[in-house]
Enzyme design. Sequence first.
Site, PDB file in Angstrom:
ATOM      1  N   ARG A 165       0.850  -1.199   0.000  1.00 56.65           N
ATOM      2  CA  ARG A 165       0.000   0.000   0.000  1.00 56.65           C
ATOM      3  C   ARG A 165       0.882   1.244   0.000  1.00 56.65           C
ATOM      4  O   ARG A 165       0.905   1.993   0.974  1.00 56.65           O
ATOM      5  CB  ARG A 165      -0.871  -0.033   1.228  1.00 56.65           C
ATOM      6  CG  ARG A 165      -2.268  -0.537   1.074  1.00 56.65           C
ATOM      7  CD  ARG A 165      -2.438  -1.847   0.415  1.00 56.65           C
ATOM      8  NE  ARG A 165      -3.703  -1.954  -0.285  1.00 56.65           N
ATOM      9  CZ  ARG A 165      -4.884  -2.053   0.297  1.00 56.65           C
ATOM     10  NH1 ARG A 165      -4.984  -2.060   1.577  1.00 56.65           N
ATOM     11  NH2 ARG A 165      -5.975  -2.140  -0.424  1.00 56.65           N
ATOM     12  N   ASP A 183      -2.529  -1.738  -7.509  1.00 51.50           N
ATOM     13  CA  ASP A 183      -3.198  -2.294  -6.330  1.00 51.50           C
ATOM     14  C   ASP A 183      -4.593  -2.837  -6.666  1.00 51.50           C
ATOM     15  O   ASP A 183      -5.593  -2.122  -6.604  1.00 51.50           O
ATOM     16  CB  ASP A 183      -3.266  -1.190  -5.269  1.00 51.50           C
ATOM     17  CG  ASP A 183      -3.833  -1.667  -3.953  1.00 51.50           C
ATOM     18  OD1 ASP A 183      -4.338  -2.802  -3.906  1.00 51.50           O
ATOM     19  OD2 ASP A 183      -3.778  -0.901  -2.987  1.00 51.50           O
ATOM     20  N   GLN A 192       0.212   2.210  -6.023  1.00 48.95           N
ATOM     21  CA  GLN A 192      -1.236   2.394  -6.063  1.00 48.95           C
ATOM     22  C   GLN A 192      -1.861   1.956  -7.388  1.00 48.95           C
ATOM     23  O   GLN A 192      -2.915   1.340  -7.414  1.00 48.95           O
ATOM     24  CB  GLN A 192      -1.560   3.868  -5.842  1.00 48.95           C
ATOM     25  CG  GLN A 192      -2.529   4.083  -4.722  1.00 48.95           C
ATOM     26  CD  GLN A 192      -2.599   5.538  -4.297  1.00 48.95           C
ATOM     27  OE1 GLN A 192      -1.776   6.359  -4.657  1.00 48.95           O
ATOM     28  NE2 GLN A 192      -3.609   5.840  -3.522  1.00 48.95           N
ATOM     29  N   TYR A 234      -2.870  -0.687   7.564  1.00 50.15           N
ATOM     30  CA  TYR A 234      -3.903  -1.653   7.926  1.00 50.15           C
ATOM     31  C   TYR A 234      -4.216  -1.563   9.415  1.00 50.15           C
ATOM     32  O   TYR A 234      -3.370  -1.168  10.215  1.00 50.15           O
ATOM     33  CB  TYR A 234      -3.437  -3.079   7.623  1.00 50.15           C
ATOM     34  CG  TYR A 234      -3.422  -3.415   6.158  1.00 50.15           C
ATOM     35  CD1 TYR A 234      -4.601  -3.453   5.417  1.00 50.15           C
ATOM     36  CD2 TYR A 234      -2.234  -3.705   5.502  1.00 50.15           C
ATOM     37  CE1 TYR A 234      -4.595  -3.766   4.076  1.00 50.15           C
ATOM     38  CE2 TYR A 234      -2.211  -4.019   4.153  1.00 50.15           C
ATOM     39  CZ  TYR A 234      -3.392  -4.055   3.448  1.00 50.15           C
ATOM     40  OH  TYR A 234      -3.384  -4.372   2.121  1.00 50.15           O
ATOM     41  N   SER A 238      -7.369  -2.818  -3.926  1.00 46.10           N
ATOM     42  CA  SER A 238      -8.088  -1.547  -3.820  1.00 46.10           C
ATOM     43  C   SER A 238      -9.074  -1.363  -4.965  1.00 46.10           C
ATOM     44  O   SER A 238     -10.207  -0.939  -4.749  1.00 46.10           O
ATOM     45  CB  SER A 238      -7.111  -0.368  -3.812  1.00 46.10           C
ATOM     46  OG  SER A 238      -6.434  -0.326  -2.600  1.00 46.10           O
TER      47      SER A 238
HETATM   48  P1  NAD Z   1      -9.058  -3.742   4.896  1.00 46.47           P
HETATM   49  O1  NAD Z   1      -9.902  -4.310   3.831  1.00 46.47           O
HETATM   50  O2  NAD Z   1      -7.909  -4.505   5.425  1.00 46.47           O
HETATM   51  O3  NAD Z   1      -9.992  -3.362   6.134  1.00 46.47           O
HETATM   52  C1  NAD Z   1     -11.146  -2.603   5.965  1.00 46.47           C
HETATM   53  C2  NAD Z   1     -11.306  -1.668   7.126  1.00 46.47           C
HETATM   54  O4  NAD Z   1     -11.703  -2.379   8.297  1.00 46.47           O
HETATM   55  C3  NAD Z   1     -10.051  -0.890   7.524  1.00 46.47           C
HETATM   56  O5  NAD Z   1     -10.302   0.476   7.381  1.00 46.47           O
HETATM   57  C4  NAD Z   1      -9.822  -1.296   8.982  1.00 46.47           C
HETATM   58  O6  NAD Z   1      -9.321  -0.218   9.755  1.00 46.47           O
HETATM   59  C5  NAD Z   1     -11.217  -1.664   9.406  1.00 46.47           C
HETATM   60  N1  NAD Z   1     -11.356  -2.471  10.643  1.00 46.47           N
HETATM   61  C6  NAD Z   1     -10.591  -3.488  11.113  1.00 46.47           C
HETATM   62  N2  NAD Z   1     -11.085  -3.971  12.283  1.00 46.47           N
HETATM   63  C7  NAD Z   1     -12.195  -3.245  12.554  1.00 46.47           C
HETATM   64  C8  NAD Z   1     -13.149  -3.257  13.606  1.00 46.47           C
HETATM   65  N3  NAD Z   1     -13.051  -4.098  14.627  1.00 46.47           N
HETATM   66  N4  NAD Z   1     -14.151  -2.362  13.531  1.00 46.47           N
HETATM   67  C9  NAD Z   1     -14.268  -1.495  12.527  1.00 46.47           C
HETATM   68  N5  NAD Z   1     -13.406  -1.427  11.500  1.00 46.47           N
HETATM   69  C10 NAD Z   1     -12.371  -2.291  11.519  1.00 46.47           C
HETATM   70  O7  NAD Z   1      -8.543  -2.294   4.505  1.00 46.47           O
HETATM   71  P2  NAD Z   1      -8.291  -1.670   3.062  1.00 46.47           P
HETATM   72  O8  NAD Z   1      -9.583  -1.239   2.494  1.00 46.47           O
HETATM   73  O9  NAD Z   1      -7.505  -2.618   2.273  1.00 46.47           O
HETATM   74  O10 NAD Z   1      -7.448  -0.369   3.406  1.00 46.47           O
HETATM   75  C11 NAD Z   1      -6.654  -0.243   4.562  1.00 46.47           C
HETATM   76  C12 NAD Z   1      -5.978   1.113   4.568  1.00 46.47           C
HETATM   77  O11 NAD Z   1      -5.007   1.187   3.567  1.00 46.47           O
HETATM   78  C13 NAD Z   1      -6.879   2.291   4.340  1.00 46.47           C
HETATM   79  O12 NAD Z   1      -6.431   3.344   5.142  1.00 46.47           O
HETATM   80  C14 NAD Z   1      -6.619   2.686   2.935  1.00 46.47           C
HETATM   81  O13 NAD Z   1      -6.915   4.033   2.681  1.00 46.47           O
HETATM   82  C15 NAD Z   1      -5.168   2.403   2.864  1.00 46.47           C
HETATM   83  N6  NAD Z   1      -4.745   2.208   1.496  1.00 46.47           N
HETATM   84  C16 NAD Z   1      -3.636   2.897   1.082  1.00 46.47           C
HETATM   85  C17 NAD Z   1      -3.200   2.744  -0.206  1.00 46.47           C
HETATM   86  C18 NAD Z   1      -2.012   3.481  -0.693  1.00 46.47           C
HETATM   87  O14 NAD Z   1      -1.491   4.330  -0.010  1.00 46.47           O
HETATM   88  N7  NAD Z   1      -1.525   3.147  -1.857  1.00 46.47           N
HETATM   89  C19 NAD Z   1      -3.865   1.890  -1.067  1.00 46.47           C
HETATM   90  C20 NAD Z   1      -4.985   1.194  -0.599  1.00 46.47           C
HETATM   91  C21 NAD Z   1      -5.403   1.364   0.699  1.00 46.47           C
END
Ligand code: NAD
Length: 382
Positions: A130, A138, A135, A236, A141
């Site tokens: 990430r 990804d 990006q 994460y 995403s």
């Molecule tokens: P994910 O699918 O792993 O998880 C989904 C969400 O569930 C996350 O936001 C996590 O905080 C939340 N979660 C975990 N336990 C929980 C609980 N008990 N109650 C409520 N929520 C809970 O996450 P994702 O969608 O793959 O993304 C994770 C992070 O990575 C995000 O901040 C996203 O913006 C970031 N991201 C960054 C990049 C980048 O910089 N290139 C790319 C993709 C995602």
Amino acid sequence: MSRQDQLSMHIHFPKETRAGDARVAVVPDAVKRLVKLGASVSVETGAGEALRVPDSEFEAAGASLTDDTAAPDGRADLVVRLNKPAVADVAKLSSGSVHISFTDPFNDAELTRSFAEQNVSSVSMEMIPRTTLAQKMDAMSSQANLAGYAAVVLAAERLDRILPMMMTPAGTIQPARVFVMGVGVAGLQAIATARRLGARVEAFDTRPAVEEQVRSLGARFVRVDLGETGETAQGYARELTDEQLAKQREVMAAKCAESDIVIAAAQVFGRKAPILVTSEMIRRMRPGSIVVDLSVDSGGNVEGIVADEETIVEGVRLVGHRGFSGRVAAHASQMYAANVVNFVEHFWDREANRLRLDLEDEIVRGCLVTHGGRIVHERFRE
Ligand code: NAD
């Protein structure tokens, strides 16, 4: 095949075989980009069938066609799929070649071992880091984003109410209430979609950084004092303790009880998803409301959810379909194919005219699971 083709790197796209998934790994535009890069490309006949893309369009884009799952001469330097292959298909890959697809590495150790035994360098799309640089590659995403959209559209369709507020001569209809748990990529898009449809949206995530994003989409962030939560360097979430989870559920129960639609999209990377909606909470919900679980692939956020099915419990519809991005398969395929081509382009050695995976590169270190006959990724060595 021309001599030029034999010298260039050969990339092959077998037809996807996962039942019930209309997504494909290749679209004509991806073929064009790879050919322009200097690769020769082949596509298995019917690879675009699920999306009504005829073979002739792949040919027009510069690909050769083959009836075989393997490349025309039985040798491909790179094989690209969307869904993970069967172990039997790994045996058809050439030693020293590269394979790119989702591979479910946290659960399917047998597949990982088979790549190593076949001396295939396997890139797992789940493991693309990430980072800003990665990006564009990804696929987690890009697929999660579409899943968030598709989940809300399905829930809106199932609900026997409308989402927006409506003021009519017959009276005023209040907006539907949507509650989103887990505001990662999918959750954010679910919020945005529900807002576009006019719903009143609230959301919760354990990562405090999310509050601002939720507010910027016109939704309300639900605060729960859980103490230390935090996130990993990759962004994460960290797993909660049992006490924290119990506390969270208390607040979630009240929110679920007043919602028409609950979208559960909470995950902890590489681990089983937390149970956030218990049977007791479902009993307290209004009959007719809908719960969509977007975490079924990693065990589910909803107690009693049945994978790939919709069940009615105490009058509440529990939606457990997997692969929500497959409901918008054309765009899901377009984005997946673009993610893969962006990866290949990024690591393309223009002088040698081939893909070169630099083992010291941060992105490669993140997503290359097997190489040189070994499992090289530290998380899967055990
Ligand atoms: P994910 O699918 O792993 O998880 C989904 C969400 O569930 C996350 O936001 C996590 O905080 C939340 N979660 C975990 N336990 C929980 C609980 N008990 N109650 C409520 N929520 C809970 O996450 P994702 O969608 O793959 O993304 C994770 C992070 O990575 C995000 O901040 C996203 O913006 C970031 N991201 C960054 C990049 C980048 O910089 N290139 C790319 C993709 C995602």
